[in-house]
Design an enzyme around this catalytic site. Structure first.
Site, PDB file in Angstrom:
ATOM      1  CE1 TYR A 143      -1.050  -6.259   4.937  1.00 44.23           C
ATOM      2  CE2 TYR A 143      -1.388  -8.498   5.662  1.00 44.23           C
ATOM      3  CZ  TYR A 143      -1.879  -7.236   5.420  1.00 44.23           C
ATOM      4  OH  TYR A 143      -3.206  -6.967   5.650  1.00 44.23           O
ATOM      5  CE  LYS A 189      -9.585  -1.313  -7.265  1.00 44.38           C
ATOM      6  NZ  LYS A 189     -11.046  -1.152  -7.316  1.00 44.38           N
ATOM      7  CG  ASP A 245      -5.431  -9.457   6.968  1.00 50.63           C
ATOM      8  OD1 ASP A 245      -6.132 -10.116   7.759  1.00 50.63           O
ATOM      9  OD2 ASP A 245      -4.558  -8.656   7.331  1.00 50.63           O
TER      10      ASP A 245
END
Ligand code: NAD
Length: 356
Positions: A143, A189, A245
């Site tokens: 972000y 990930k 999130d």
């Protein structure tokens, strides 16, 4: 002598003013009963700030929050401001405020109330007893990463984490785990992203400082699946900004309604306490919003920012009592509901119970 605290109040947009008013009602009731003195200062953010000042994060708000002991926030956003340039939209104001306040850690508990076990879309045996905490990194990652651009034929964002950013969020998660079940699942990930590989290696380093805590790792796609399949396997989930999130919203549905769950954003300075849901423009002004997530956020504020544990316990107990007695707002109404109440009536009930 009574203790006195300065509380910043940011009501925001949509249902924000309705739900924050109910949280203030409860805070007033509990603080009078417990002999502490809360002084409120209201500040602007998001759409309300754009309408008044032309920008989503006015300087007065940045200065104001830094003078407070803690800030209670409702929600921002709405269609009215969606067509503005990105940096002028309400969401930019909130991201900017979190950055200014240095609140790099977002704590999102997901607790299933026994009384609302039927409000969840999942089977009772899957969710009964769920009590987990998502610790989400809040001021770094995708972000905020630079460069970012929206061009004519392509667009991109950048996911960056520095060692310092990962270390400090990992320490928050390990400290919380020490007070809970001493289990952390770090979600990333790492099979695809270098930034996640770095995250994993850095978390492993911090784990050496906490030999009592059991650390496991999980890929985010599997974590999303496991949260729905067997949520009780988790105690503390540690993860980055975008994964946190998404996972914390998925975790919110374990409890049956997004209107129930609070959050705390903490860092080195003043903490920001807010419900996890947005401004719910579809129900704004109708008096039907569920104020419990915001009231629980006020309880987290008392607990984590002000150290007023007894007052926080009073609020948490009052919420459980109201639910046990069958009071429900529309979003959580079920066959155990004895009475469907408005946002304001729910505030009255919690305030009354919490003041005893
Ligand atoms: P939302 O969380 O506002 O609403 C999703 C659904 O949940 C809606 O049907 C809404 O009615 C319901 N809901 C949410 N809170 C509720 C409550 N307390 N009681 C009962 N029902 C509730 O998400 P959205 O619709 O995707 O976004 C609406 C606006 O909120 C957008 O402008 C978005 O950008 C903004 N937003 C703000 C925040 C924030 O301020 N932290 C977070 C998420 C979204």
């Amino acid at each position: 002598m009574n203790k006195s605290y300065k509380i910043g109040i940011i009501k925001g947009d949509g249902i924000g003013p309705e739900i924050v008013d109910e949280a203030i009602k409860v805070l007033d009731a509990v603080s009078v009963a417990q002999g502490c003195n809360l002084k409120y200062t209201e500040m602007l953010l998001g759409g309300a700030a754009i309408d008044e000042t032309g920008i989503p994060l006015p300087k007065e708000t940045i200065k104001g929050v830094k003078k407070c002991d803690a800030v209670l926030f409702g929600a921002i956003g709405g269609e009215k401001w969606d067509k503005l340039e990105r940096h002028l939209r309400p969401e930019s104001g909130l991201l900017g405020l979190r950055k200014e306040m240095g609140t790099f850690a977002n704590l999102r508990p997901a607790t299933v109330y026994d009384e609302l076990i039927h409000a969840s879309t999942l089977k009772p045996e899957v969710i009964k007893g769920v009590d987990l905490m998502v610790v989400r990194e809040l001021t770094g990652g995708l972000y905020f990463g630079q460069p970012r651009a929206l061009l004519k034929d392509k667009a991109y964002n950048t996911m960056i984490y520095t060692r310092e950013e990962v270390e400090r969020i990992a320490r928050v998660a390990f400290d919380i785990a020490m007070k809970r079940q001493k289990c952390i699942c770090s979600v990333d990930k790492a099979n695809v992203l270098e930034v996640s590989q770095f995250w994993r290696e850095t978390v492993e380093e911090i784990a050496k400082e906490y030999p009592e805590v059991e650390l496991t790792h999980m890929y985010v796609d599997n974590a999303a699946m496991q949260l729905i399949r067997e949520p009780k396997q988790f105690d503390v989930i540690l993860t980055g900004n975008i994964f946190g999130d998404i996972l914390s919203d998925a975790a919110s549905m374990l409890s049956g309604s997004i209107g129930l769950l609070p959050s705390a954003s903490i860092g080195d300075g003043v903490g920001l306490f807010e419900p996890i849901h947005g401004s719910a423009p579809d129900i704004a002004g109708q008096g039907i919003a569920n104020p419990l997530a915001t009231i629980s956020s006020a309880s987290m504020m008392l607990r984590y920012a002000l150290g007023e544990i007894k007052s926080a316990d009073k609020i948490d107990t009052a919420i459980k009592k109201a639910l046990k007695e069958g009071y429900r707002t529309g979003d959580i109404s079920d066959h155990d509901a004895k009475e469907i109440v408005t946002c304001s009536e729910m505030g009255d009930i919690i305030a009354e119970y919490a003041s005893k």
